[in-house]
Design an enzyme around this catalytic site. Sequence first.
Site, PDB file in Angstrom:
ATOM      1  CE1 TYR A   1      -3.402  -2.587   0.091  1.00 22.60           C
ATOM      2  CE2 TYR A   1      -4.085  -1.780   2.240  1.00 22.60           C
ATOM      3  CZ  TYR A   1      -4.288  -2.602   1.157  1.00 22.60           C
ATOM      4  OH  TYR A   1      -5.365  -3.433   1.136  1.00 22.60           O
TER       5      TYR A   1
ATOM      6  NE  ARG B   1      -1.480  -2.564  -3.841  1.00 24.72           N
ATOM      7  CZ  ARG B   1      -2.717  -2.999  -3.575  1.00 24.72           C
ATOM      8  NH1 ARG B   1      -3.748  -2.457  -4.196  1.00 24.72           N
ATOM      9  NH2 ARG B   1      -2.911  -3.958  -2.701  1.00 24.72           N
TER      10      ARG B   1
ATOM     11  CD  GLU C   1      -8.893  37.459  27.904  1.00 20.01           C
ATOM     12  OE1 GLU C   1      -7.890  36.734  28.061  1.00 20.01           O
ATOM     13  OE2 GLU C   1      -8.831  38.692  27.837  1.00 20.01           O
TER      14      GLU C   1
END
Length: 504
Positions: A280, A283, A414
């Site tokens: 794999y 390809r 914040e």
Amino acid sequence: MSSAIVLDPESVDFATLRRLWRGAPARLDNGARERIAASAEVVDRIVAGGETVYGVNTGFGLLANTRIPSERLAELQRNLILSHACGLGDPLPRHVVRLMIALKLLGLGRGYSGVRPEVIDALQALIDHDAMPVVPAQGSVGASGDLAPLAHLIAALMGFGQIDVAGAIMPAADALVRLGMAPLELGPKEGLALINGTQASTAIALDALFAAERVFGAALVAGAMSVDALKGSIKPFDPRISALRGQPGQIRVAAQIAALLDGSAIIASHARCGRVQDPYSFRCQPQVMGASLDLLANAARTLTIEAAAVTDNPIVFGEDDSAISGGNFHAQPVAFAGDTIAIAMCEVGSISERRTAVLVDPKMSGLPAFLTEDGGVNSGLMIPQVTAAALVSENKSLAFPASVDSIPTSAGQEDHVSMAPIAARKAASIVRNVAGVLAVELIAAAQGIDFHAPVATSERLGAAHARVRGITARLAQDRYLADEMRALQAAILDGGWLDDFTIA
């Protein structure tokens, strides 16, 4: 400056940002300066009218409800910069700081921030004189903007901290004298306009992305060389396969690898061999690296938009002399972009290491074990592959998204932050590591191609092979390889392996 990039905040593209990253001279366009002056006049009218406006005549964060008298507004802005310049860690690279300054010019140049033209002149002078403030890398959580890094940038213009003048680091006050600049004195709103913003995170992320672009080009070359070294099949790169899937990155990667292999005598030499399918990692390069390429392209789109975004707070609107507090300083888009770069490049390194593992394994490759002819006495490329595996494993840890984390700051005012600078710095580390992984693959692939001599690879891969051999000679017997691997890693980061390749 006649050849300088004219920074037009209304029209920024990825190619222009790439030129800035490479160090091209730059200046803000005249139209932007007119908008800046008009915006500064709005702030003057707001102050004169006595209206209470966050950041103009109030405290910051949880202290936003504290009204500041007019005679102390200059002190307010000065204290803001000095109190926020509290970063730690190694300094950001000077080219990243330069990009920060250019991005700050772009954002301010939109004309919605209320700074005076004198502030723009001071920032421009830093670029013109190649004078880069020393900015610690750590200390920002990516909201309310990159407060600490940008505060260090502006503190240097006020005479605090250090400035790197063309490579010589000196106290900022001394540097300003050398440059003929007076210390910057800030007016109402200016301190907040200068440190509220995502320019540090965006600059670090762009740095990682442009490095990734170079590394990705080298990965395509390395992958194609490995296919030839393995005597692999070119059939998986048939454009008809990728067209049926339709993913744009896959289509591009398949075409690039096919073009790199075109004309290889090694490919022709095994046209009728009995091998049906390659692993794999060989390809499926179009599918894996193509998906990474699509992620990088999306990150490029996000960061290009952010480069000229108005990200300070409050934002000044001239049509009705208003200053509206919002949240454009929140760097969540940049955080996602940084994590995207990290994940995409992590996979580029992962599949590269697997190709190297195949090449050094005689059962898989048909080549001598560890690509050495005198195995046993010589270990060949056994341990370089281990080094590549170590870098890949490190990248897996670094690739955990910073953007899914948050921690409240400023007494809970914040209460959700982006972690964008952390995501961007991790991405940059991953990109460097991938360059090391690819250095190992290029050595292995070049060694494999050598074993097929006198049958030659393609012309384009032959040029890449020659570049590898210009850095590291064929491994006939074991030798000290670390310096050569490091040099090849640096050459990958320098680019030029696939000159016509861009991610966006």
